[in-house]
Design a protein around this motif. Structure first.
Motif, short mmCIF file in Angstrom:
data_model
loop_
_atom_site.label_atom_id
_atom_site.label_comp_id
_atom_site.label_asym_id
_atom_site.label_seq_id
_atom_site.Cartn_x
_atom_site.Cartn_y
_atom_site.Cartn_z
N THR A 128 9.44 0.05 -4.49
CA THR A 128 10.05 1.37 -4.27
C THR A 128 9.50 2.34 -5.32
O THR A 128 9.26 1.96 -6.46
CB THR A 128 11.58 1.27 -4.36
OG1 THR A 128 12.03 0.36 -3.34
CG2 THR A 128 12.24 2.62 -4.14
N TYR A 129 9.31 3.58 -4.93
CA TYR A 129 8.68 4.57 -5.80
C TYR A 129 9.20 5.96 -5.51
O TYR A 129 9.86 6.21 -4.49
CB TYR A 129 7.16 4.52 -5.64
CG TYR A 129 6.70 4.86 -4.23
CD1 TYR A 129 6.21 6.11 -3.92
CD2 TYR A 129 6.76 3.92 -3.21
CE1 TYR A 129 5.79 6.42 -2.64
CE2 TYR A 129 6.34 4.21 -1.92
CZ TYR A 129 5.85 5.47 -1.65
OH TYR A 129 5.44 5.78 -0.38
N GLN A 130 8.88 6.90 -6.41
CA GLN A 130 9.28 8.30 -6.28
C GLN A 130 8.20 9.09 -5.56
O GLN A 130 7.02 8.93 -5.85
CB GLN A 130 9.48 8.93 -7.66
CG GLN A 130 10.74 8.52 -8.37
CD GLN A 130 11.99 9.03 -7.68
OE1 GLN A 130 12.89 8.25 -7.46
NE2 GLN A 130 12.05 10.28 -7.34
N GLY B 233 0.39 4.26 -6.78
CA GLY B 233 0.89 3.41 -7.87
C GLY B 233 1.75 2.27 -7.36
O GLY B 233 1.63 1.13 -7.83
N ALA B 234 2.60 2.56 -6.39
CA ALA B 234 3.45 1.51 -5.81
C ALA B 234 2.60 0.47 -5.08
O ALA B 234 2.88 -0.73 -5.16
CB ALA B 234 4.48 2.12 -4.87
N ALA B 235 1.57 0.92 -4.39
CA ALA B 235 0.69 -0.01 -3.68
C ALA B 235 -0.03 -0.92 -4.67
O ALA B 235 -0.16 -2.13 -4.44
CB ALA B 235 -0.32 0.75 -2.83
N VAL B 236 -0.49 -0.36 -5.78
CA VAL B 236 -1.16 -1.17 -6.80
C VAL B 236 -0.20 -2.24 -7.33
O VAL B 236 -0.55 -3.42 -7.42
CB VAL B 236 -1.68 -0.30 -7.95
CG1 VAL B 236 -2.15 -1.16 -9.12
CG2 VAL B 236 -2.81 0.61 -7.47
N LYS B 237 1.02 -1.83 -7.66
CA LYS B 237 2.02 -2.78 -8.18
C LYS B 237 2.34 -3.86 -7.14
O LYS B 237 2.43 -5.05 -7.47
CB LYS B 237 3.29 -2.05 -8.59
CG LYS B 237 3.12 -1.23 -9.84
CD LYS B 237 4.37 -0.46 -10.18
CE LYS B 237 4.10 0.46 -11.36
NZ LYS B 237 5.15 1.41 -11.58
N LEU B 238 2.52 -3.46 -5.91
CA LEU B 238 2.85 -4.39 -4.83
C LEU B 238 1.73 -5.41 -4.62
O LEU B 238 1.98 -6.61 -4.54
CB LEU B 238 3.12 -3.60 -3.55
CG LEU B 238 3.38 -4.37 -2.27
CD1 LEU B 238 4.61 -5.26 -2.41
CD2 LEU B 238 3.57 -3.39 -1.11
N LEU B 239 0.51 -4.94 -4.52
CA LEU B 239 -0.62 -5.83 -4.27
C LEU B 239 -0.89 -6.74 -5.47
O LEU B 239 -1.15 -7.93 -5.31
CB LEU B 239 -1.86 -5.02 -3.91
CG LEU B 239 -1.76 -4.25 -2.59
CD1 LEU B 239 -2.84 -3.20 -2.49
CD2 LEU B 239 -1.81 -5.20 -1.40
N THR B 240 -0.80 -6.19 -6.66
CA THR B 240 -1.02 -6.97 -7.88
C THR B 240 0.05 -8.05 -8.03
O THR B 240 -0.25 -9.20 -8.35
CB THR B 240 -1.05 -6.06 -9.11
OG1 THR B 240 -2.10 -5.09 -8.94
CG2 THR B 240 -1.30 -6.84 -10.38
#
Length: 164
Positions: A84-86, A122-129
């Motif tokens: 989840t992100y802003q 940024g959320a996609a990077v965190k999710l994939l990582t």
């Protein structure tokens, strides 16, 4: 070949619509080629919901690799991995399947249409990582530099085809 829509989806937001560019065959081919050059070396493309699906699939096809649709929350059956992100006008969630696709250890490049505040990217990077992928970079068609979205994913390399 873009269209700007004032006050969408909320007052004060200047929406950049790339639909005219994507509907033009020559424009779509040029964008696909340029994004694919930025994604060279990846073995999986992650296309962000929704225009990133179109661009990501085109890039993956050009490179001869697979594409993973990174969906908005609530669009996939469970189980899912989520982040989840802003947004500049609220919050949102991204999801990928938790089963059926193994991305651990894969070199993934993220493809999207617009980089604004960097929240989605940024959320996609965190999710994939968090799912075990090695995110090697991102490529977008348009970057809104005044919103400083690149900073949200630094030091990840981000390629932008056009900046405003």
């Amino acid at each position: 070949m873009t269209r700007e829509v004032a006050d969408f989806p909320e007052p004060g937001v200047q929406f950049k619509d790339l639909t005219p560019l994507l509907a033009d065959a020559a424009g779509l081919c040029a964008v696909t080629d340029a994004l694919a050059a930025s994604a060279a070396g990846a073995d999986l493309v992650a296309g962000l919901d929704a225009r990133g699906f179109l661009l990501g699939a085109a890039v993956a096809t050009r490179l001869g690799i697979g594409v993973l649709a990174v969906r908005k929350g609530g669009k996939l059956p469970p189980p899912v991995h989520s982040a989840t992100y802003q947004l500049e006008y609220g919050t949102a969630t991204l999801e990928i399947p938790a089963e059926g696709i193994d991305i651990a250890g894969r070199d993934v490049v993220i493809i999207d249409d617009v980089l604004a505040t960097g929240g989605t990217l940024g959320a996609a990077v965190k999710l994939l990582t968090a799912s075990g992928a090695r995110v090697t970079g991102a490529a977008v068609v348009l970057e809104l530099t005044e919103l400083r979205g690149r900073g949200a994913v630094a030091p990840l390399p981000v390629s932008s085809l056009h900046t405003v």
